[in-house]
Design a protein around this motif. Sequence first.
Motif, short mmCIF file in Angstrom:
data_model
loop_
_atom_site.label_atom_id
_atom_site.label_comp_id
_atom_site.label_asym_id
_atom_site.label_seq_id
_atom_site.Cartn_x
_atom_site.Cartn_y
_atom_site.Cartn_z
N GLU A 13 -40.43 84.13 -12.70
CA GLU A 13 -40.75 85.48 -12.22
C GLU A 13 -40.37 85.66 -10.75
OE1 GLU A 13 -44.54 87.24 -14.58
OE2 GLU A 13 -44.91 85.35 -13.53
N LYS A 14 -40.54 84.60 -9.96
CA LYS A 14 -40.18 84.67 -8.54
C LYS A 14 -38.66 84.67 -8.35
CE LYS A 14 -44.33 82.20 -6.96
NZ LYS A 14 -44.84 80.95 -6.32
N VAL A 15 -37.99 83.82 -9.13
CA VAL A 15 -36.54 83.67 -8.99
C VAL A 15 -35.81 84.87 -9.56
CG1 VAL A 15 -34.55 82.27 -9.69
CG2 VAL A 15 -36.70 81.16 -9.07
N SER A 16 -36.30 85.40 -10.67
CA SER A 16 -35.64 86.51 -11.36
C SER A 16 -36.68 87.57 -11.71
CB SER A 16 -34.93 86.00 -12.62
OG SER A 16 -34.28 87.03 -13.29
N PRO A 17 -37.16 88.32 -10.73
CA PRO A 17 -38.24 89.28 -10.97
C PRO A 17 -37.85 90.36 -11.97
CG PRO A 17 -37.25 89.64 -8.81
CD PRO A 17 -36.68 88.36 -9.33
N ARG A 18 -38.84 90.85 -12.66
CA ARG A 18 -38.62 91.88 -13.67
C ARG A 18 -38.31 93.22 -13.02
NH1 ARG A 18 -42.44 92.27 -18.96
NH2 ARG A 18 -41.20 93.71 -20.21
N ARG A 19 -37.24 93.83 -13.47
CA ARG A 19 -36.86 95.15 -12.96
C ARG A 19 -37.48 96.23 -13.84
NH1 ARG A 19 -30.55 94.43 -13.50
NH2 ARG A 19 -31.37 93.85 -15.55
N PRO A 20 -37.65 97.45 -13.31
CA PRO A 20 -38.29 98.53 -14.09
C PRO A 20 -37.60 98.79 -15.42
CG PRO A 20 -38.11 99.16 -11.79
CD PRO A 20 -37.35 97.88 -11.93
N GLN A 21 -36.26 98.62 -15.47
CA GLN A 21 -35.52 98.92 -16.69
C GLN A 21 -35.52 97.77 -17.70
OE1 GLN A 21 -34.29 98.52 -13.65
NE2 GLN A 21 -32.16 97.81 -13.62
N ASP A 22 -36.03 96.61 -17.30
CA ASP A 22 -36.04 95.46 -18.21
C ASP A 22 -37.07 95.64 -19.31
OD1 ASP A 22 -34.08 94.23 -16.74
OD2 ASP A 22 -35.46 92.97 -15.59
N LYS A 23 -36.65 95.34 -20.54
CA LYS A 23 -37.55 95.47 -21.68
C LYS A 23 -38.33 94.19 -21.98
CE LYS A 23 -34.71 98.96 -24.04
NZ LYS A 23 -33.97 99.30 -25.29
N ILE A 24 -37.85 93.08 -21.46
CA ILE A 24 -38.49 91.81 -21.76
C ILE A 24 -38.90 91.10 -20.47
CG2 ILE A 24 -37.20 91.54 -23.90
CD1 ILE A 24 -35.46 89.45 -22.47
N HIS A 25 -39.83 90.17 -20.61
CA HIS A 25 -40.30 89.37 -19.49
C HIS A 25 -39.15 88.48 -19.00
CE1 HIS A 25 -42.54 86.25 -17.34
NE2 HIS A 25 -43.56 87.10 -17.29
N PRO A 26 -39.04 88.25 -17.68
CA PRO A 26 -37.92 87.44 -17.17
C PRO A 26 -37.88 86.01 -17.70
CG PRO A 26 -39.41 88.15 -15.38
CD PRO A 26 -39.85 88.84 -16.61
N ALA A 27 -39.00 85.48 -18.20
CA ALA A 27 -39.01 84.11 -18.71
C ALA A 27 -38.62 84.02 -20.19
CB ALA A 27 -40.39 83.49 -18.51
N THR A 28 -38.48 85.16 -20.85
CA THR A 28 -38.26 85.17 -22.30
C THR A 28 -37.07 84.32 -22.73
OG1 THR A 28 -39.24 87.38 -22.52
CG2 THR A 28 -37.76 86.64 -24.28
N ARG A 29 -35.94 84.52 -22.10
CA ARG A 29 -34.72 83.85 -22.56
C ARG A 29 -34.75 82.35 -22.24
NH1 ARG A 29 -32.64 88.95 -20.84
NH2 ARG A 29 -31.76 90.09 -22.61
N VAL A 30 -35.35 81.97 -21.14
CA VAL A 30 -35.46 80.55 -20.81
C VAL A 30 -36.37 79.85 -21.81
CG1 VAL A 30 -36.34 78.89 -19.12
CG2 VAL A 30 -34.94 80.81 -18.36
N PHE A 31 -37.49 80.47 -22.15
CA PHE A 31 -38.39 79.87 -23.13
C PHE A 31 -37.72 79.79 -24.50
CE2 PHE A 31 -41.50 79.89 -19.96
CZ PHE A 31 -42.68 79.33 -20.42
#
Length: 341
Positions: free
Chosen positions: A195-213
């Motif tokens: 979340e710190k490295v790749s913070p979620r932008r308003p237009q993002d539909k998924i959590h920033p950790a989703t793809r890594v997990f």
Amino acid sequence: MTVDKGDGDTDAHGGPVRHIPVLLREVLASLAPAPGETIVDGTFGAGGYTAAILEAGAQVIAFDRDPDAIAAGAAMVEASGGKLTLIHDRFSELLEHVEEASLDGVVLDIGVSSMQIDEADRGFSFMRDGPLDMRMGQSGVSAADVVNRAKVSDMTRIFGILGEERHAGRIAGAIETERQKARFETTRQLAGLIEKVSPRRPQDKIHPATRVFQALRTYVNDELGELAQTLFAAERALKPGGRLVVVSFHSLEDRIVKRFFQDRAGKASGSRHLPMVAEKVSTFTLTGKQPVTATEAECEINPRSRSGKLRAGLRTAAPAGKASADILPVPNLAALAAHGG
């Protein structure tokens, strides 16, 4: 069987959802179980497909690598009156348990079950803080092993290829820096860094950790390799006229299934400038328009079904083809340095 079946349109590791078998009506239409038949459910999970197949009168042999799923299914075995056999093994080991050309149907529901997601100590979801584990079979290399021991280059490949994460290199570098201070032990610890490295932008539909997990889970369980091996095993295990039905939820999984059926049902392509290429013998014929997706009504009831894609084929009498890595859409990452310590 109800799964974290998210992709780019959903939060792949979100909150709990009650057990609803995805595309059940469509699966049964393609699988067509009948009394006297033997069907393999390669992904038993909570037993949603298995229960429906038993209700149709068929015998079921169900596989699951998760010992918790096998234990939870004991009551269903008891109630089946001898019509259900549960096997604790990976579905790629199908031919270790059934004879070739012995099955009337095989159904696969690819992904992680809601039961696994809902248990914090399994480490599949970043929405519940738990050990960074993700092992479906509860043995072998864990997600924590990968994150704490793999080279940055290997993590970049895992996140970028298996998770299709565009910030893979940045996230891998940040993990290397942080693990020098303290070992990664929990899901929230890793998710918090992402979340710190790749913070979620308003237009993002998924959590920033989703793809890594997603990438870690796919890698730890060798999900793509398992799927490919299982398709080839199912081809050998099905009788002529047997049905193979696969429901997948991520683009890489669906690409494997699509390539398999195209290869097994298609003809060799050639060029008018080159010698004639021998026509390939089809081991499957495709049934209906594919892929089949969930109706709007099902998506409203079970939002995770919206990324599900069903593909199915009918086994011909032709001998099974050779297994090939050509159906894999990405390099085989199963032997990266994380396994070596």
